[in-house]
Enzyme design. Structure first.
Site, mmCIF file in Angstrom:
data_model
loop_
_atom_site.group_PDB
_atom_site.id
_atom_site.type_symbol
_atom_site.label_atom_id
_atom_site.label_comp_id
_atom_site.label_asym_id
_atom_site.label_seq_id
_atom_site.Cartn_x
_atom_site.Cartn_y
_atom_site.Cartn_z
ATOM 1 N N SER A 97 0.775 -1.324 0.021
ATOM 2 C CA SER A 97 0.277 -0.101 -0.028
ATOM 3 C C SER A 97 0.867 1.207 -0.019
ATOM 4 O O SER A 97 2.005 1.443 0.469
ATOM 5 C CB SER A 97 -1.000 -0.058 1.308
ATOM 6 O OG SER A 97 -1.765 -1.058 1.146
HETATM 7 N N1 SAH Z 1 -1.019 -4.914 3.911
HETATM 8 C C1 SAH Z 1 -0.118 -5.221 2.770
HETATM 9 C C2 SAH Z 1 -0.579 -4.783 1.188
HETATM 10 C C3 SAH Z 1 -1.811 -5.717 0.994
HETATM 11 S S1 SAH Z 1 -2.378 -5.813 -0.489
HETATM 12 C C4 SAH Z 1 1.055 -4.485 2.672
HETATM 13 O O1 SAH Z 1 1.367 -3.559 3.576
HETATM 14 O O2 SAH Z 1 1.980 -4.910 1.931
HETATM 15 C C5 SAH Z 1 -3.767 -6.811 -0.094
HETATM 16 C C6 SAH Z 1 -3.404 -8.442 0.251
HETATM 17 O O3 SAH Z 1 -4.493 -9.069 0.672
HETATM 18 C C7 SAH Z 1 -2.861 -9.193 -0.895
HETATM 19 O O4 SAH Z 1 -1.516 -9.660 -0.551
HETATM 20 C C8 SAH Z 1 -3.895 -10.214 -1.097
HETATM 21 O O5 SAH Z 1 -3.371 -11.399 -1.513
HETATM 22 C C9 SAH Z 1 -4.444 -10.456 0.353
HETATM 23 N N2 SAH Z 1 -5.812 -10.929 0.379
HETATM 24 C C10 SAH Z 1 -6.847 -11.084 -0.719
HETATM 25 N N3 SAH Z 1 -7.795 -11.506 -0.015
HETATM 26 C C11 SAH Z 1 -7.654 -11.911 0.910
HETATM 27 C C12 SAH Z 1 -8.331 -12.718 1.925
HETATM 28 N N4 SAH Z 1 -9.592 -13.281 1.802
HETATM 29 N N5 SAH Z 1 -7.746 -13.117 3.002
HETATM 30 C C13 SAH Z 1 -6.349 -12.838 3.287
HETATM 31 N N6 SAH Z 1 -5.841 -12.204 2.462
HETATM 32 C C14 SAH Z 1 -6.462 -11.619 1.410
#
Ligand code: SAH
Length: 248
Positions: A97
């Protein structure tokens, strides 16, 4: 429209006052290593121009954003952009992010030192590290196994021993570690997952982007005021990757 999908809880919209705690200083591993990692000047610039100038005022959050080495969470080919104020690809169609959004969500959710925090969407592990600087313990759930593994390695290498990552669908939270003082959802569902609401402590806060796949979402701050009531504050429009529902 969003709020009518709520079956269990009565939602009411209230204004939120951010409490700036000016006396707090972090003393954790990443903080101590910032002087020697070679990126502290870039990080200071990012914090000034992308975080303070954009209105983040909680001094604890500002210090933590100054402390956590974002460059350690981005793929090598994006190292030079590690301290730019935008999201970056981390593989598997996912992103780390934007620093401002990480700071905004962290400020909004108001993490305190004794708190147990749940993050949904570990991704690179960067947001988890930011939360771990402030909280007692962070549980972070990631649906893509390779990302969960890599983030676990990164956080371990940096010395974050108060983060536990699980490869699982975050929609359901972690029942046996609940209730959580704070929940940070970093992938966007099209409705508020009830299991997460139920895993919030009374007085607990959840920050979550909600909206249609592929579109813009609304970032909500939900506060569980008692067993039956949730207050909701609209923090504005955001764009996150979707919350998916099948483990990979
Ligand atoms: N917080 C992260 C950014 C996340 S991007 C950082 O600081 O880098 C969103 C993430 O959510 C992705 O890695 C994606 O694979 C994950 N994601 C999507 N759906 C999900 C779910 N149902 N449960 C857990 N993770 C999920």
């Amino acid at each position: 429209m969003l709020l009518t999908t709520e079956r269990i809880w009565r939602l009411s919209v209230l204004a939120l006052t951010f409490v700036a705690l000016s006396t707090w200083t972090p003393t954790t591993t990443a903080q101590q290593s910032t002087e020697v990692d070679g990126y502290s000047a870039e990080r200071d610039r990012m914090v000034q121009t992308g975080i303070i100038d954009w209105g983040i005022s909680d001094s604890r959050v500002i210090e933590v954003m100054r402390a956590v080495p974002r460059h350690a969470f981005v793929p090598p080919e994006y190292l030079r952009q590690a301290y730019e104020n935008h999201p970056l690809p981390i593989g598997y169609g996912q992103t780390i992010s934007q620093p401002y959004i990480v700071a905004l969500m962290t400020q909004a959710v108001g993490v305190e030192s004794g708190d147990t925090v749940l993050e949904i969407g570990t991704g690179s592990g960067y947001q988890a590290a930011v939360l771990a600087e402030l909280a007692e313990h962070v549980y972070s759930l990631e649906i893509i196994e390779a990302l969960a593994d890599r983030a676990g390695d990164t956080l371990r290498d940096l010395g974050y021993d108060n983060v536990t990552i699980h490869h699982q669908d975050g929609y359901f939270g972690i029942e046996d570690k609940a209730p959580f003082d704070a929940i940070v959802v970093t992938a966007a569902p099209d409705h508020i997952p009830q299991p997460l609401v139920q895993q919030l402590e009374i007085g607990g806060r959840m920050v979550i982007p909600v909206g249609p796949v592929g579109g813009y979402q609304t970032l909500w701050l939900l506060t569980r005021t008692d067993e039956e009531e949730i207050q909701a504050q609209n923090l504005g429009g955001v764009r996150f990757v979707p919350l998916t529902r099948r483990e990979r």
